[in-house]
Each structure stands twice: as C-alpha cells, then as structure tokens.
Design an enzyme around this catalytic site. Structure first.
Site, PDB file in Angstrom:
ATOM      1  N   ASP A 105       4.527  -0.264  11.841  1.00 44.90           N
ATOM      2  CA  ASP A 105       4.720  -0.486  10.415  1.00 44.90           C
ATOM      3  C   ASP A 105       5.691  -1.629  10.137  1.00 44.90           C
ATOM      4  OD1 ASP A 105       4.729  -0.188   7.683  1.00 44.90           O
ATOM      5  OD2 ASP A 105       6.088   1.525   7.684  1.00 44.90           O
ATOM      6  N   ASP A 124       2.700  -7.717   4.574  1.00 42.49           N
ATOM      7  CA  ASP A 124       2.718  -6.361   5.128  1.00 42.49           C
ATOM      8  C   ASP A 124       1.405  -6.067   5.841  1.00 42.49           C
ATOM      9  OD1 ASP A 124       3.376  -3.659   5.539  1.00 42.49           O
ATOM     10  OD2 ASP A 124       2.481  -3.062   3.637  1.00 42.49           O
TER      11      ASP A 124
END
Ligand SMILES: *[C@@H]1O[C@H](CO)[C@@H](O)[C@H](O)[C@H]1NC(C)=O
Ligand SMILES: *[C@@H]1O[C@H](CO)[C@@H](O)[C@H](O)[C@H]1NC(C)=O
Ligand SMILES: *[C@@H]1O[C@H](CO)[C@@H](O)[C@H](O)[C@H]1NC(C)=O
Ligand SMILES: *[C@@H]1O[C@H](CO)[C@@H](O)[C@H](O)[C@H]1NC(C)=O
Ligand SMILES: *[C@@H]1O[C@H](CO)[C@@H](O)[C@H](O)[C@H]1NC(C)=O
Ligand SMILES: *[C@@H]1O[C@H](CO)[C@@H](O)[C@H](O)[C@H]1NC(C)=O
Length: 448
Positions: free
Chosen positions: A117, A331
């Site tokens: 992540d 992201d």
C-alpha cells in the site's frame, strides 16, 4: 563496522523524517547494492489466495470499483497526532489496496502475504496471541518462536507517534503499543517491535532486512474484503518499508503494474528497489515529488492540466486549489483516477466530444462515461500534464472494460485528486526520495 554503526545511530537520532535500518550482513549489502525485485500479486490473480474462480470478469471489476470508491469516499479523522489538521480530514481515506506482496518475517523466516500500500506507512501482520483478529488462510505469526523478535521500549525514539501511527505505553510500562486506523474503518493495534524481514528477490538471493520496525497486530480489522495477513506500508512516512530501507536503496523504488486483464492470468506486477528501481532512457519524464510538511505518508504531485485531443484543460482555472503545488496524490491502491467535480465534468465532456458513438448507461451506476465495446471506439489522445512531465495515457489507461459489453472512462469526481492504478498501468513508475521526483516511462509490464 562498530564505529560506522555508531555514526548511523547518531544520525538516526537526529533525523526526524527517516529511520534507518542498521545493516550488518555483507551479503545483504551486496544484494542491496545491485537492488532487488519482488512480485506484486493482484488480489484477483489466480496466484492470490483471494482469487475466486467462479467470479466473472465483470463481477471482479464491479468489486474493484466499489473498493476504489470506498477508498476515496470514506472520510474520517484517523490520528490523534493531527486532531485539528485539515489534512487529517481530507487525506485519511486511503488505506487497503489491490496488490499483495509476499515476504518473510522472523528467524526462522515465516511467509506472510501482506497488502502492498503506497497510501500508508506501517508494516503490520496478525500475531499470536490475537485478542481480536480476522480469519486468514495462513497461521498467525508467533513472535515467541522468532529469535530475532524484540519489542520496542516506551522510551525508544522509535516509539513516537508520527504520520498516522499513534503510539502509547503498555499497562506494565514495558513496551510500545501502536494503533493505526484507515479511512475505510480498518484498523490494527498491537505491539511495536523489530524483527528480521526477508524479501524473496526474483533478481538475486533473498534479502534479509535486519531490525525492521513492524507492528505485531493483536486486535485487527480489515473491512475492505482484502484479507491478507496485514499491510506493507510503502508510503513516505518514517516507518514505511521504503523509508526504513532509505539509505540502502538510495531512496528509490519503482513498480510496473500489469493491466487488470493480465492480472487475471498469472502475470505478476513488479516492485523494484535500489539500482533496479532507476527509471531512465527513452520516453522517461520526471516531475517533482511535493513533500508536504506532515504527514509524510502520501506522495503528492502537481498536475497542471489534462489534454484531450487538441484541447488543453487547465486545472488552475477550475478551482482555487486546482493547479497549486502538490494537488494530486499518486496511489497504487486506488483503481480509478479522481479529479475535483468541476474539473472532472469538463474533462469528461471533452472526452465525450471526441468520441462519435452513442453513450450508454453503466447499469451499476458506478461510472459515468461508457460505450458499447462492440463499437470499437477511437479513444482520443489523453495526456496528463504534470509539472515538467507530460504523461501520455494509452486507451487502456483511460478506458476500462468493465463488462463484456461495456467500456467506461476510468476517472471519477472525488474530493481528493488521486492518480490511480489504471492510469499507471504499463508504465514504469519510479519514486526517488533523494532526487525528490517521480518518473514515468512507457513499458509493457507483462514482459518484465
Ligand atoms: C473464522 O474461523 C472460525 C473457525 O474456522 C469460524 O468459526 C468463524 O466463523 C470464522 N469467522 C469469520 C468472520 O469468518
Ligand atoms: C523465492 O523466489 C524464487 C525465485 O523467484 C522461487 O523459485 C522460490 O520458490 C521462492 N521461494 C519462496 C519460499 O517463495
Ligand atoms: C479492539 O479494538 C476495537 C476498536 O478500537 C475496540 O472496540 C475493542 O474493544 C478492542 N478489543 C480488545 C479486546 O481490546
Ligand atoms: C496460475 O497459477 C496457478 C498456480 O500457480 C495454476 O494453478 C493456474 O493453472 C495458473 N493459471 C493460468 C491461467 O495460467
Ligand atoms: C452492444 O452492441 C451489440 C451489437 O450491436 C448489441 O448486441 C448489444 O446489445 C449492445 N449492448 C449494449 C449494452 O448496448
Ligand atoms: C495522437 O497523437 C499522435 C502523435 O503523438 C498522432 O499521430 C495521432 O494522430 C493522434 N491521434 C489522434 C486520434 O488524435
């Protein structure tokens, strides 16, 4: 060696932004000098334990869309460190992610499958004796069985609340407790500890990372349906894997994400560290990484404009915060790309204007601009103009086949601008903490 370590230690004490892992093994240093590569497994790949062979492509896409939308739309302050900060309210929504990463923890090493992540920092895993854990396929990690596991003391500088990781002292005052909360209401709490973390490099021998700070989670919840053994934080904050490796990988990591349709085969995406993460050569463009004061977790870039065909749409003209520095987060855990509502609507109209086919409705109402796949639409040239870097998007970066009959623009309006994973697929995306840049290079990620 001893004096070398000493200087590293005093540097670590001074540094507030990066913690430094002390490297003692020579073979490790060798492996790190040449860099290393690990596989990123998409959660919907047959290699993932969460692969459900009975699901259709459309069902997987619908679920991925819902996860992406949850990721961007759940708003909740998550850290007591920044209780009054606007940023907490705005940016706390990113957690979870779509890619899994295998690593080993402890001595002897135990395999762990974590969610990779870029939107969070801590590396945590479910540990024994769990008070409240979610079910996972592999057994929980038992720290008692690892000879290199050591809890961090409350007085250690490593026991500091920072970048969305809240810390406190255990009741017996002996060890540091952590608590992390993600925007989708997932959380993890437990002991903050150090242990050896080993990455199984596909390019060299396994790479042992000594004294890596990890969270041994004893009360955990992952709500987004991604039930890996925990999370591997690749964010910019001091406790992330990337920051802990900082000096040994020259602050560099990169990834190459294979498009979703190939993830459903067995093709893995790649995560590269150190010299293997250098992005250069023909077609490479670079843009400054905007380092906001705190939290350091998110990677902010500056998006100046988008162009569609011959039309250039400036972000600055659309809203006060538009073209300002650091206006978009890059992201890998968000599937879609998000723009402020007003700008999104201009962008969508410009794309629709260039396509001479009839729009059709997405029956799930998740995406707005969709066409019948059998129309074989001509996707206009779309370019993301980052500060100093024009990133050309291929049709597969802009449009997503969401069912057998439907292709839709993989962009949406959102409160926070995010450059998501569909837009980044088939590109080598390199992060350089030393040069403070993010670089892009077109690449067939299935061929790496
Ligand atoms: C977790 O596993 C246990 C034992 O296999 C089972 O009883 C329980 O229902 C499971 N919990 C969930 C939430 O799936
Ligand atoms: C480590 O990686 C190598 C090369 O990719 C692979 O052959 C091996 O099975 C992996 N080991 C484990 C324990 O995953
Ligand atoms: C686990 O954390 C949740 C959420 O903060 C809390 O409500 C619960 O009491 C905790 N459970 C234990 C056993 O500490
Ligand atoms: C993917 O890999 C798994 C196990 O590694 C294997 O069982 C499966 O047949 C492979 N699927 C495809 C489509 O190659
Ligand atoms: C897409 O076009 C095909 C062929 O013209 C048609 O059979 C199908 O019903 C259309 N699908 C939708 C969702 O409009
Ligand atoms: C897209 O740009 C290329 C040059 O980069 C040009 O040759 C091509 O005609 C353009 N395509 C469209 C549909 O405008």
């Amino acid at each position: 060696m001893a004096s070398h370590h000493h200087s590293l230690l005093s540097f670590a004490a001074l540094a507030t932004t990066f913690s430094i892992v002390l490297l003692c093994s020579c073979s490790l240093i060798e492996a790190l000098n040449e860099g290393f590569i690990v596989d990123l497994i998409h959660r919907d790949s047959p290699k993932s334990p969460f692969y459900n062979p009975s699901e259709t492509h459309s069902q997987r896409v619908a679920k991925a869309l819902r996860r992406s939308i949850n990721r961007v739309n759940s708003f909740k302050p998550t850290s007591s460190v920044y209780p009054n900060s606007l940023q907490t309210d705005i940016f706390s929504d990113i957690g979870g992610g779509e890619y899994l990463m295998k690593y080993f923890v402890g001595t002897p090493p135990v395999p762990i499958l974590g969610v990779a992540d870029t939107g969070s920092d801590l590396i945590w895993l479910q540990c024994k004796p769990c008070t409240e854990c979610y079910n996972q396929t592999a057994p929980f990690f038992d720290p008692e069985k690892s000879t290199t596991y050591k809890r961090i003391s409350c007085t250690s500088s490593q026991c500091e609340s920072l970048d969305y990781i809240d810390t406190s002292c255990s009741k017996d005052r002996k060890s540091c407790q952590y608590s992390v909360n993600y925007g989708d209401k997932s959380f993890s709490k437990g002991d903050l500890a150090v242990d050896t973390l080993t990455l199984n490099s596909t390019s060299s021998r396994p790479v042992p990372l000594l004294k890596t700070i990890i969270g041994c989670g004893l009360n955990n919840s992952l709500t987004s349906g991604v039930t890996g053994s925990g999370i591997v934080g690749l964010g910019g904050g001091s406790k992330s894997l990337v920051s802990q490796l900082h000096s040994s990988i020259g602050g560099k990591f990169s990834y190459c994400l294979v498009p979703f349709i190939y993830s459903e085969d067995n093709t893995s995406s790649k995560l590269n560290f150190g010299s293997h993460a250098v992005v250069s050569g023909f077609g490479t463009v670079s843009t400054p990484l905007v380092l906001h004061k705190r939290p350091h977790t998110y990677y902010y870039l500056t998006l100046e404009a988008m162009s569609v065909g011959n039309k250039r749409l400036e972000l600055s003209s659309s809203s006060a915060s538009g073209g300002s520095k650091g206006n978009i987060i890059i992201d890998s855990g968000s599937t879609l790309t998000y723009f402020p509502a007003e700008f999104y609507s201009k962008f969508e109209s410009a794309v629709a204007e260039e396509i001479n086919f009839k729009r059709i409705d997405d029956p799930s109402h998740l995406l707005s601009l969709c066409y019948n796949s059998s129309d074989d639409i001509d996707v206009p040239n779309i370019t993301a103009h980052f500060s100093g870097a024009d990133v050309k998007l291929n049709p597969t970066n802009a449009f997503w086949p969401i069912t057998d009959e439907l292709v839709c623009l993989a962009f949406q309006a959102g409160q926070q601008s995010i450059f998501g994973s569909v837009a980044q697929s088939n590109m080598l995306v390199g992060y350089d903490h030393v040069e403070k840049t993010v670089s892009f290079k077109p690449m067939d990620c299935t061929k790496l």
